[in-house]
Design a protein around this motif. Sequence first.
Motif, PDB file in Angstrom:
ATOM      1  N   ALA A 309      42.112  35.247  46.576  1.00  0.00           N
ATOM      2  CA  ALA A 309      42.312  35.014  45.140  1.00  0.00           C
ATOM      3  C   ALA A 309      42.795  36.261  44.395  1.00  0.00           C
ATOM      4  N   PRO A 310      42.248  37.465  44.649  1.00  0.00           N
ATOM      5  CA  PRO A 310      42.743  38.644  43.933  1.00  0.00           C
ATOM      6  C   PRO A 310      44.232  38.900  44.163  1.00  0.00           C
ATOM      7  N   LEU A 311      44.696  38.644  45.379  1.00  0.00           N
ATOM      8  CA  LEU A 311      46.115  38.858  45.678  1.00  0.00           C
ATOM      9  C   LEU A 311      46.986  37.815  44.983  1.00  0.00           C
ATOM     10  N   LEU A 312      46.524  36.560  44.943  1.00  0.00           N
ATOM     11  CA  LEU A 312      47.271  35.527  44.232  1.00  0.00           C
ATOM     12  C   LEU A 312      47.357  35.880  42.751  1.00  0.00           C
ATOM     13  N   ALA A 313      46.253  36.323  42.170  1.00  0.00           N
ATOM     14  CA  ALA A 313      46.264  36.730  40.766  1.00  0.00           C
ATOM     15  C   ALA A 313      47.211  37.903  40.546  1.00  0.00           C
ATOM     16  N   ASP A 314      47.259  38.833  41.518  1.00  0.00           N
ATOM     17  CA  ASP A 314      48.147  39.998  41.406  1.00  0.00           C
ATOM     18  C   ASP A 314      49.617  39.580  41.441  1.00  0.00           C
ATOM     19  N   PHE A 315      49.960  38.627  42.283  1.00  0.00           N
ATOM     20  CA  PHE A 315      51.338  38.129  42.332  1.00  0.00           C
ATOM     21  C   PHE A 315      51.727  37.484  41.000  1.00  0.00           C
ATOM     22  N   ILE A 316      50.804  36.702  40.432  1.00  0.00           N
ATOM     23  CA  ILE A 316      51.085  36.058  39.146  1.00  0.00           C
ATOM     24  C   ILE A 316      51.251  37.119  38.055  1.00  0.00           C
ATOM     25  N   LYS A 317      50.339  38.068  38.015  1.00  0.00           N
ATOM     26  CA  LYS A 317      50.374  39.095  36.976  1.00  0.00           C
ATOM     27  C   LYS A 317      51.636  39.942  37.055  1.00  0.00           C
ATOM     28  N   THR A 318      52.013  40.347  38.264  1.00  0.00           N
ATOM     29  CA  THR A 318      53.196  41.204  38.392  1.00  0.00           C
ATOM     30  C   THR A 318      54.480  40.431  38.100  1.00  0.00           C
ATOM     31  N   LEU A 430      38.358  28.056  41.830  1.00  0.00           N
ATOM     32  CA  LEU A 430      37.738  28.887  42.861  1.00  0.00           C
ATOM     33  C   LEU A 430      36.802  29.930  42.264  1.00  0.00           C
ATOM     34  N   GLY A 431      36.730  29.961  40.929  1.00  0.00           N
ATOM     35  CA  GLY A 431      35.843  30.921  40.277  1.00  0.00           C
ATOM     36  C   GLY A 431      36.411  32.315  40.190  1.00  0.00           C
ATOM     37  N   ALA A 432      37.744  32.429  40.237  1.00  0.00           N
ATOM     38  CA  ALA A 432      38.369  33.751  40.250  1.00  0.00           C
ATOM     39  C   ALA A 432      38.434  34.399  38.874  1.00  0.00           C
TER      40      ALA A 432
END
Length: 446
Positions: A309-318, A430-432
């Motif tokens: 989940a942190p990596l997916l969030a990072d892809f979205i943010k970047t 997923l509670g991210a």
Amino acid sequence: MAKFKILVVILLGSCFHKATAQSCNTAYLGTKTLYKTPSKAKRDIPSGFKVVFVNHLNRHGARHLTKDVNTSFAWGFLKKADSLQMLTPDGVRLWQTIVKLNKVEHGNVKNISGEGKTELYELGERLYNNYSEAFNKPVKINFAITKEIRTRQSADAYLKGLKSKIKDSIIITDRVDDTNLRFYDLSPAYTKYETEGAWIANLDSLKVQLKLADMEQRIAARWLKPALLQDLKIAQTDKLISDVFGFESIVYSVKDEIGAAGFSFTDVDLSTFFTCDELTALGKIDAAEGYYQKGPGLDNNGIQVKIAAPLLADFIKTTDAFIKAPKYNAELRFAHAETVSPFAAIMDVENASKHAASSLDIDKTWKPGDIIPLSANIDWVLYKNAKGKYLMKFLLNEKPAKINGIKPATGYYFDWQIAKQHYLKKLIALGAFLNGNMNEYLSGLK
């Protein structure tokens, strides 16, 4: 005379089978499969759109072993057995082959190989060839690696290939990002899942179905004399076979270094110590372990996928950061199979998130050699038109990917806003996000 002919045929057949074991279907290599360059895809960019940004994740390239051969159980056991003259002729040949492999690997463990450098260099070249429009002046690249040296080496080789195509100067920034790229090492819940998860019973059941213990006993009987074999514990036999199988799967990655050590590939080819059926069975077990530990497993939203989940969030943010205020032409990340596989699963990439009907079918449904071979990679390629509309193309190993749960706008192109909402909702489920506050996240990007 007839009986003699039959005996000759049987003996010749047995010898032929053994001599050609190295030409077996190499699907058993799984995550040690060498990267296959895809055929050149036709340009199918929707009218009016052009590529503007690439978000990228890459597994390290083909590598050497991560531990010295001479520190393994197989080394110590076979060395002692040889000194006691308790090895069969095949066992002696096995020991001599492993001694040669030790010479090849000495001083190289944990590093990528010459093969790996070539894989990454060519991937860097193709990034520019496929998306040259994204690399307008001034070219700025931001890349991240993990603490492992092979990710730094992979990044260096990839950037060398990319820079060979870009004639202008490049500004490069880098960082070590274990938080987003080695998430599997940072989660206590995942550590517990690895050692106590329900999946272990499924893997044990597969081993019983494949009659692994009997097969390993037969293999060991070809290498060890009866007096030694009868005193060998089941766990020791399993470790011996596992080590040798691990050595066998690495030799395809180190062909350059084999030559540099003064050997030919056949000098260290360990496939001849197994039959094709044995290699297939061992490959099935390896694939199943990967499927349960870092793939869809028993639950596609389980901890083994959720940790990405942190990596997916990072892809979205970047991606959104680029849309808000373009800073980098590309975000590049270099990590591991344990990074790429759960990321592909949490993305809902079709062939990376399929559930197998049974443990016996895992290697046919979830194919590690196709999903996470050496140098495996995932791209999010962003396109824009004059009206400010953005489309996203997702690629797994340079091939356009279908995403479960998202309907494409056209072909393999997805409306970015729709794709983003899909992933944000998944992260919330997923509670991210703390308190599920998606609006807070979105407002921070406006």
